[in-house]
Design an enzyme around this catalytic site. Sequence first.
Site, PDB file in Angstrom:
ATOM      1  CG  HIS A   1      28.435  44.985  39.174  1.00  0.00           C
ATOM      2  ND1 HIS A   1      28.660  45.305  40.486  1.00  0.00           N
ATOM      3  CD2 HIS A   1      29.399  45.619  38.457  1.00  0.00           C
ATOM      4  CE1 HIS A   1      29.711  46.106  40.561  1.00  0.00           C
ATOM      5  NE2 HIS A   1      30.181  46.315  39.357  1.00  0.00           N
TER       6      HIS A   1
ATOM      7  CG  ASP B   1      36.196  49.651  47.632  1.00  0.00           C
ATOM      8  OD1 ASP B   1      36.261  50.799  47.175  1.00  0.00           O
ATOM      9  OD2 ASP B   1      36.225  48.639  46.907  1.00  0.00           O
TER      10      ASP B   1
ATOM     11  CD  GLU C   1      35.360  53.558  44.478  1.00  0.00           C
ATOM     12  OE1 GLU C   1      34.703  53.009  43.583  1.00  0.00           O
ATOM     13  OE2 GLU C   1      36.116  52.941  45.241  1.00  0.00           O
TER      14      GLU C   1
ATOM     15  CG  ASP D   1      31.924  50.909  45.258  1.00  0.00           C
ATOM     16  OD1 ASP D   1      32.002  49.773  45.741  1.00  0.00           O
ATOM     17  OD2 ASP D   1      32.460  51.217  44.183  1.00  0.00           O
TER      18      ASP D   1
ATOM     19  CG  ASP E   1      26.685  42.691  42.102  1.00  0.00           C
ATOM     20  OD1 ASP E   1      27.729  42.025  42.084  1.00  0.00           O
ATOM     21  OD2 ASP E   1      26.642  43.922  41.908  1.00  0.00           O
TER      22      ASP E   1
END
Lengths: 437, 437, 437, 437
Positions: A102, A310, A269, A340, A105
Amino acid sequence: MSADYFSDFSTVRYEGPDSDSDFAYRFYDKDREVLGKRMEDHLRFAVCMWHTFSWPGSDVFGAGTFDRPWLNGPNDAAAAKAKREAGLSFVEKLDLPFYCFHDVDVMADADEIGAFRDSFAEAVDHLEELQEQHGRTLLWGTANLFSHPRYMAGAATNPDPEVYAWAASQVRDALEATHRLGGANYVLWGGREGYDTILNTEIGTEMDNFGRFLSLVVDYKHKIGFEGTILIEPKPHEPTKHQYDFDTQSVFAFLKRYGLENEVKVNIEANHATLAGHAFEHELAMARALGILGSVDANRGDPQNGWDTDQFPNSVEEWTLAMLEFLRADGFTTGGFNFDAKVRRQSIDAADLFHGHIGGVDTIARGLLRAAKLIEDGRLEDFRSQRYAGWDGELGRMIHADGTGLADIADHAVSNKLAPERRSGRQEWCENLLNRA
Amino acid sequence: MSADYFSDFSTVRYEGPDSDSDFAYRFYDKDREVLGKRMEDHLRFAVCMWHTFSWPGSDVFGAGTFDRPWLNGPNDAAAAKAKREAGLSFVEKLDLPFYCFHDVDVMADADEIGAFRDSFAEAVDHLEELQEQHGRTLLWGTANLFSHPRYMAGAATNPDPEVYAWAASQVRDALEATHRLGGANYVLWGGREGYDTILNTEIGTEMDNFGRFLSLVVDYKHKIGFEGTILIEPKPHEPTKHQYDFDTQSVFAFLKRYGLENEVKVNIEANHATLAGHAFEHELAMARALGILGSVDANRGDPQNGWDTDQFPNSVEEWTLAMLEFLRADGFTTGGFNFDAKVRRQSIDAADLFHGHIGGVDTIARGLLRAAKLIEDGRLEDFRSQRYAGWDGELGRMIHADGTGLADIADHAVSNKLAPERRSGRQEWCENLLNRA
Amino acid sequence: MSADYFSDFSTVRYEGPDSDSDFAYRFYDKDREVLGKRMEDHLRFAVCMWHTFSWPGSDVFGAGTFDRPWLNGPNDAAAAKAKREAGLSFVEKLDLPFYCFHDVDVMADADEIGAFRDSFAEAVDHLEELQEQHGRTLLWGTANLFSHPRYMAGAATNPDPEVYAWAASQVRDALEATHRLGGANYVLWGGREGYDTILNTEIGTEMDNFGRFLSLVVDYKHKIGFEGTILIEPKPHEPTKHQYDFDTQSVFAFLKRYGLENEVKVNIEANHATLAGHAFEHELAMARALGILGSVDANRGDPQNGWDTDQFPNSVEEWTLAMLEFLRADGFTTGGFNFDAKVRRQSIDAADLFHGHIGGVDTIARGLLRAAKLIEDGRLEDFRSQRYAGWDGELGRMIHADGTGLADIADHAVSNKLAPERRSGRQEWCENLLNRA
Amino acid sequence: MSADYFSDFSTVRYEGPDSDSDFAYRFYDKDREVLGKRMEDHLRFAVCMWHTFSWPGSDVFGAGTFDRPWLNGPNDAAAAKAKREAGLSFVEKLDLPFYCFHDVDVMADADEIGAFRDSFAEAVDHLEELQEQHGRTLLWGTANLFSHPRYMAGAATNPDPEVYAWAASQVRDALEATHRLGGANYVLWGGREGYDTILNTEIGTEMDNFGRFLSLVVDYKHKIGFEGTILIEPKPHEPTKHQYDFDTQSVFAFLKRYGLENEVKVNIEANHATLAGHAFEHELAMARALGILGSVDANRGDPQNGWDTDQFPNSVEEWTLAMLEFLRADGFTTGGFNFDAKVRRQSIDAADLFHGHIGGVDTIARGLLRAAKLIEDGRLEDFRSQRYAGWDGELGRMIHADGTGLADIADHAVSNKLAPERRSGRQEWCENLLNRA
């Protein structure tokens, strides 16, 4: 400074199943051919810059536990530079081809829009150098449209068009940066595109604004000549009570509604799939059936916990099922497997970052090998095909023929006094085949 | 014989909130006007023939507990006749306008297709008489395509086209019967349209066959001149591991894919909504936003139990939220509130059938009254509108204007140095308004 | 400075159901007698210092959204002082009798143990003054043994005895402070007393260390003459994968195992109950049956979200069920209802803090009034008693008599050819009674 | 007749991982020594008579799908005899040592108590012969106290003492039969020992009656000289809303409360563990820590479905974790692994019964082999031990020493200015070790 953080670690290599090393791949042999393609080309692994480099080890109940030299608050430019260096260095140490980010980040954050853009531009310049230096490239970029308080009520679904405009600025810059850095895809992740309470929300308006945003992004992609894929990532909820991109079918409904089903694909995901009440392999199979399988965020949830944990993938069994669908879909075009995933808050050592990724890489690689073996063996695929063989027969073709009506089919049943024979679904046998692979 | 089953009970009437009777409505006053429409016309209540008349009180762990004179096995024609009589008699005792049925609920079952059709035809003749006699009519009909072993792998998604053809025969007959009995809608409920294991399933093929089936039904509806609405009922799973019509957005995806979004609407069940991970009001709001709100199966699940408990509605709070969405959608056209609910297995008395329905009717009626009060009060609606007021302003209109591109919006943010002010979402205040209604 | 934060708001008073004010109680009339006790004495409401004053409006995906003058990082002594002032001022504005805190909520944090103790001592001195000034007092105190990184693997269950010793120091000081401030209870909240992975965990050892800790705390309580109740708060998971104090029965198992069942009670949180798979009222009923009902953390979860949302109570229906159990248990002795709840992250105004608490207070007060009405009405209680009447009869007494063996009871069944008559459980009728209250 | 049902199948034998046969064991080699014990003696597999022989393939939405010659309604004595023969013949074909039953699984049912006892006695006589003939024996027996309508409100927790007495009669006979047939354990499975609604339930009374029942059973066991273990099987809910024996900690609370913790152990079912919000291995670890691990019902749930799916075990990964706890507990004394599992409703062939059991046996055997390998490797066990090494050091011993008080420990922390060093929990490394086994 921070590139040195990993100086005690050698580059991770394939050493085979009998290796004694904690820092070797046992199954991921990047040049090995599997069903006619190199493993590296099948799997297209990426490291993420958020969990692995920006998250300090905090959770809702406690402060960060990690001592990383590059974690010095979100607004420190030197720390951001160090983080970018550490990040690309780490991807190289893992010998994986890609990374993802992103905007926030990889940069020093700033509240003011001009300062924000300058800081991001500086980061992109640096990333371009680092990609060259480390021989790595970008799987996908995205903009963080959910962490800053301005996005507390969403970005493209925010009731305030000024917030929408801020989001447009971030996405324009992130899309251009992705294009410049050779990114293979661009992701729109709807972190807060949903609602906290339906009482103050008009979901029709919000979805229309969101559809408009997505259309504008697709147009802009074509305008600047970006040839990567635009991806949307489904998630059912968290942090919001309800997100509009609940799952793959919801995203497809959304794309069809705004005429974007040929322009946008899904980034699935694993943990989001299970939070939505689906098996991971289901979401892959559904995306395949709908023709929108784009890329994958590789992680896992905890079956007993109702939030996005995650974690790094560690179930070869789950990934065998997933890779069966992946191979049936002929794999990715521009997509890849992006980790991720975050090491646990107690996994505070640099070594733990390696353990997490190495375990994840090998889990997925074993899943690929087992799925390929099942496909080569053929028995599972054959049984599945034979179950549907009737649709190639006379009655099956009649049902789908132009001009056939409901009454024609009903009359066929009545006049032939159909009493269909039951055939075993053989679920346990299928499961046994899977376990033998 | 069985009409006498309820002979101890008088017709249930409105007696107001202060009634002492267990057998009176306290809030459902059918002729009372609410926002310009009679309550009976808003709510269009229906009694179902399956849970209330065909289910013997069994569950997975035990045999039936109910002693009803009409329960004598599924193949007994006299018992089926008695059941039909008891059913219509009960609807009249409740003074509700509608009932609903699957074919097998109202007939003596038969394995052979000819015998099956004859038995159903006899039942329909009898129902026509009973409707006249009791002054009740049909909210919707449907065919049971899931209980017989032939449907163990689905009906329209069965791998065997012969099963599909059997289903076509049942649906043709049930649709024609619904038409003849003046039914306002016809429901396709996909009880087993999904899979038990993805290992033996090709979901693309199954969805295409299902889409074909639905298209054929729509064509047939037009052919015979049935003007009611075709409805699909979403459910996420149970009895299958996964059903294709998972929720409202999934159904919309399906309808759009096969070009049926203007022909078919959803019949939303409260308990199915919550099993899919949605609030009941969410599913209504989503159906409203997508323009496919058709009808409702009124029941509730248990928040601690992960299966379809099909309990009678008893939360006025939940139904106030639901009725807000219902009123915002301008209510039903052909749809209604069908009590797809069963009294608990321990509720073995005839009186319990009354308690369940009376409680459900009053719960929904109170929800309607409270929602109407909130709308008349206006504060909640106003606050919600004001949140989105910016979309009627200059920037909002620019964003949606033809010719506006992503860069135009981004440039606006940059050149105006937008720093959007945060405004409270006031969730707690909204919730307080709701509780004061 | 921060006491002024609420200067625009008057003290909240009872104005009755017809009040037009957003800042009045409609149902909480503190001096009203309900079943022989003043409402204030039944309910003993408390405001918490963590969610309401220390939490900045952050979540896992974003930074804090609240602009409170006292939020200036955890280590700022002036900010901590301002927070204490604001806290007690707010409790007075709400006209509620109690507040609750963890040590770190009311102090400037410090890493070094001596500095930590000094800072806490200063805070306690100040709180003592503020209690006097505002006429409020402490429902319970506790120590935060989970936020600092040292506690990442638990406190009393930490593998490292040095961490355990740090925790002992915090608890000693917090218990003494609670005693000095006139606290009615002391809570041990096991925020991380559990595990992230069973692979590195020996749960037998951890539970024994935890049992030892609890025994030491009980001994110390007696030593210093603290006469309040020691409470444990059950929670199933989050932040850990699994917490040992999963629910009320688990806590009872723990207490019995270490001989503490007469010394320690439970502080039941509504949201923790539902995360554990129980209805809130179930946990209250179980604590009543086991004789360990101590106090309540009043909040709610979101039925569609699998994490601790800690929302303000807003379901009168849920609280009617809860208050039925509460009244059957004869209410609290030292306990109370503490609002362990946070306004939503978008509820950024000072007014929202009032809306949250006022709504919560009135929800619980209405639940109390409705439950009292049910008890006074008597029909529900009578029906419930009559169901068990057989246990006061001959057979019931024989079964429980000394000397009766299994064979005696079995022989009774056989020789009397028992064929027990089934009686309706009347669930729907019970639910209707509830809705009429 | 029905023994012939399996005549096409040979006895299943170990053939090793490379076998091509669908009807061979690949990992279960009964005479192979693992950590000093034969696999057969470790695993003590049993076939259940309910799912595998009595269930007709029905579910809540449909009728039975299985054509078994012995399924001819529950009251047919010849069918019951055929079922017993088929059952024992099948256990022999699988070459497994044990079977399990409820009374009604193996007999023709009868409503009248005398006829019921006679029918059961006849069944037991026959089973004694069949055990001899087939060389198989009983792992455990139990009484079905939940299927008959008389038990709709529970057995030992029924409000009606006459139902309780009927249950006492069944349990006496089933316990005596288990003793006579050489059963190694007797199970009390609380199928409806809980409630449907708390509104009509007094859980304190019900738990006391249940405690009394269990005490009487324990006394009777000693009286007749039965030396097997009495087991209770935890389950959180279904068919009831809430069962009292929610999980292992709840059962321990119950046993401690009635002084039975040394008399009764738990029979842990994998699917019940996950329905209660626990990992299967957690329940085993907890039972080990509490000293009440008795036996295991081997099956699995579906992670996406919220009810008891009772599928055959097929996750080697899950069972490796489970077998680690099993081996750490030194395995079973009288217990075993009973396949409380059913083939799917579509798995209608005789062969499917073999596939289900063979897959389950091999899954568990592989779990055992992998867990043994991890223990022999030692790294995981060593790392885990070292985490707790501090408890054998000076501070750890001081904490647990007689006479140490909370203040002593706190003083130690203060005077030594403890600032504990954080150590990585290494979760990902542990998971990698597991995957390499």
